[in-house]
Write a protein that holds these residues in place. Structure first.
Motif, PDB file in Angstrom:
ATOM      1  N   GLU A 147       0.827  -1.207   0.000  1.00  0.00           N
ATOM      2  CA  GLU A 147       0.000   0.000   0.000  1.00  0.00           C
ATOM      3  C   GLU A 147       0.859   1.253   0.000  1.00  0.00           C
ATOM      4  OE1 GLU A 147      -4.323  -0.677   2.035  1.00  0.00           O
ATOM      5  OE2 GLU A 147      -2.668  -0.188   3.368  1.00  0.00           O
TER       6      GLU A 147
ATOM      7  N   GLU B 174       0.284   5.816   0.386  1.00  0.00           N
ATOM      8  CA  GLU B 174      -0.632   6.936   0.530  1.00  0.00           C
ATOM      9  C   GLU B 174      -1.086   7.374  -0.859  1.00  0.00           C
ATOM     10  OE1 GLU B 174       1.361   9.905   2.750  1.00  0.00           O
ATOM     11  OE2 GLU B 174       1.308   8.768   4.635  1.00  0.00           O
TER      12      GLU B 174
ATOM     13  N   ARG C 104       2.804  -1.476   4.608  1.00  0.00           N
ATOM     14  CA  ARG C 104       2.545  -0.050   4.421  1.00  0.00           C
ATOM     15  C   ARG C 104       3.793   0.796   4.639  1.00  0.00           C
ATOM     16  NH1 ARG C 104      -2.391   1.501   8.046  1.00  0.00           N
ATOM     17  NH2 ARG C 104      -2.153   3.441   6.863  1.00  0.00           N
ATOM     18  N   ASP C 105       4.548   0.519   5.656  1.00  0.00           N
ATOM     19  CA  ASP C 105       5.815   1.224   5.891  1.00  0.00           C
ATOM     20  C   ASP C 105       6.715   0.276   6.643  1.00  0.00           C
ATOM     21  OD1 ASP C 105       7.721   3.153   5.882  1.00  0.00           O
ATOM     22  OD2 ASP C 105       6.852   4.365   7.465  1.00  0.00           O
TER      23      ASP C 105
ATOM     24  N   GLY D  25       4.414   3.752   1.358  1.00  0.00           N
ATOM     25  CA  GLY D  25       3.237   4.435   1.851  1.00  0.00           C
ATOM     26  C   GLY D  25       3.285   4.816   3.312  1.00  0.00           C
TER      27      GLY D  25
END
Length: 236
Positions: A158, A160, A209-210, A228
């Motif tokens: 994912e 942002e 995500r991170d 992200g």
């Protein structure tokens, strides 16, 4: 909090015992799938004998001449503009053909021409882990439903939304589109595909995500920029 070392350990453990394993990385266009896959493969292989191969899904794009025949050129990148059955068949072959000395060749994708390229990605018999990435690995319709069962794990990458869109526009511009054309494509065709891919998120084994300790600087992606927001969630 997930670290990059955690991802390396998880990927390495899939091939424990010497059998070949297949790891999929799914996600929307521009989410950072290729960046994550390339860095995983690079770090796992290190400086020794390569034992990890990278096989992108993009090699199964239908050629433009076929998209024109089907009337799908303006939707290039949608699920029905790929040879999903061919991709699933390759994954099964990679899983099953692990004995002997034969190299399995997968198609690649030429970004400048935006065309598939046959026989561009060699997977040697010594490869114990194959990392494959693409938008639709978790899609459960039509021939795409054959993909997930061929993979040991699938991670969902994912980013942002603003950063994902910015990267996509920059990519289209890099490979020949004007700014307005790139923005229109990203907010049209690419966005429709991204919304479809997002509905498959809950089928992933891990949502990335991170990552703490992302080891690549601004020349690649700053820590987390290619992946992200914050944290990582276990998928269903």
């Amino acid at each position: 909090m997930l670290t990059f070392d955690d991802l390396l350990l998880r990927a390495r453990s899939l091939a424990a015992g010497g059998r070949r394993a297949l790891l999929g990385i799914a996600g929307s266009p521009g989410a950072g799938k290729t960046t994550l896959a390339e860095h995983l493969v690079r770090e796992l292989n290190g400086t020794g004998e390569p034992w990890v191969a990278h096989v992108p899904m993009d090699g199964f794009h239908l050629a433009d001449v076929e998209l024109d025949r089907l009337g799908r050129r303006d939707r290039k990148g949608a699920p029905d503009t790929f040879d999903a059955a061919g991709y699933a068949a390759l994954l099964r072959r990679l899983r099953e053909e692990t004995d002997g000395d034969d190299i399995v060749y997968a198609p690649g994708f030429e970004r400048v021409l935006e065309q598939p390229l046959a026989g561009a990605v060699p997977v040697p018999p010594t490869a114990r882990l194959v990392v494959t990435e693409g938008n639709y690995l978790l899609l459960d319709t039509d021939a795409w439903a054959r993909v997930r069962p061929a993979l040991d794990e699938v991670w969902f990458c994912e980013a942002e939304e603003d950063e994902r869109v910015r990267r996509l526009v920059a990519r289209h511009e890099e490979f020949g589109k004007g700014h307005r054309e790139a923005v229109a494509w990203v907010l049209g065709t690419d966005q429709h595909n991204a919304e479809l891919v997002a509905t498959t998120r809950e089928r992933a084994d891990l949502v990335v995500r991170d990552v703490v300790g992302w080891p690549y600087g601004a020349g690649h992606h700053r820590a987390g920029a290619g992946l992200g927001g914050v944290g990582a969630d276990a998928g269903g």
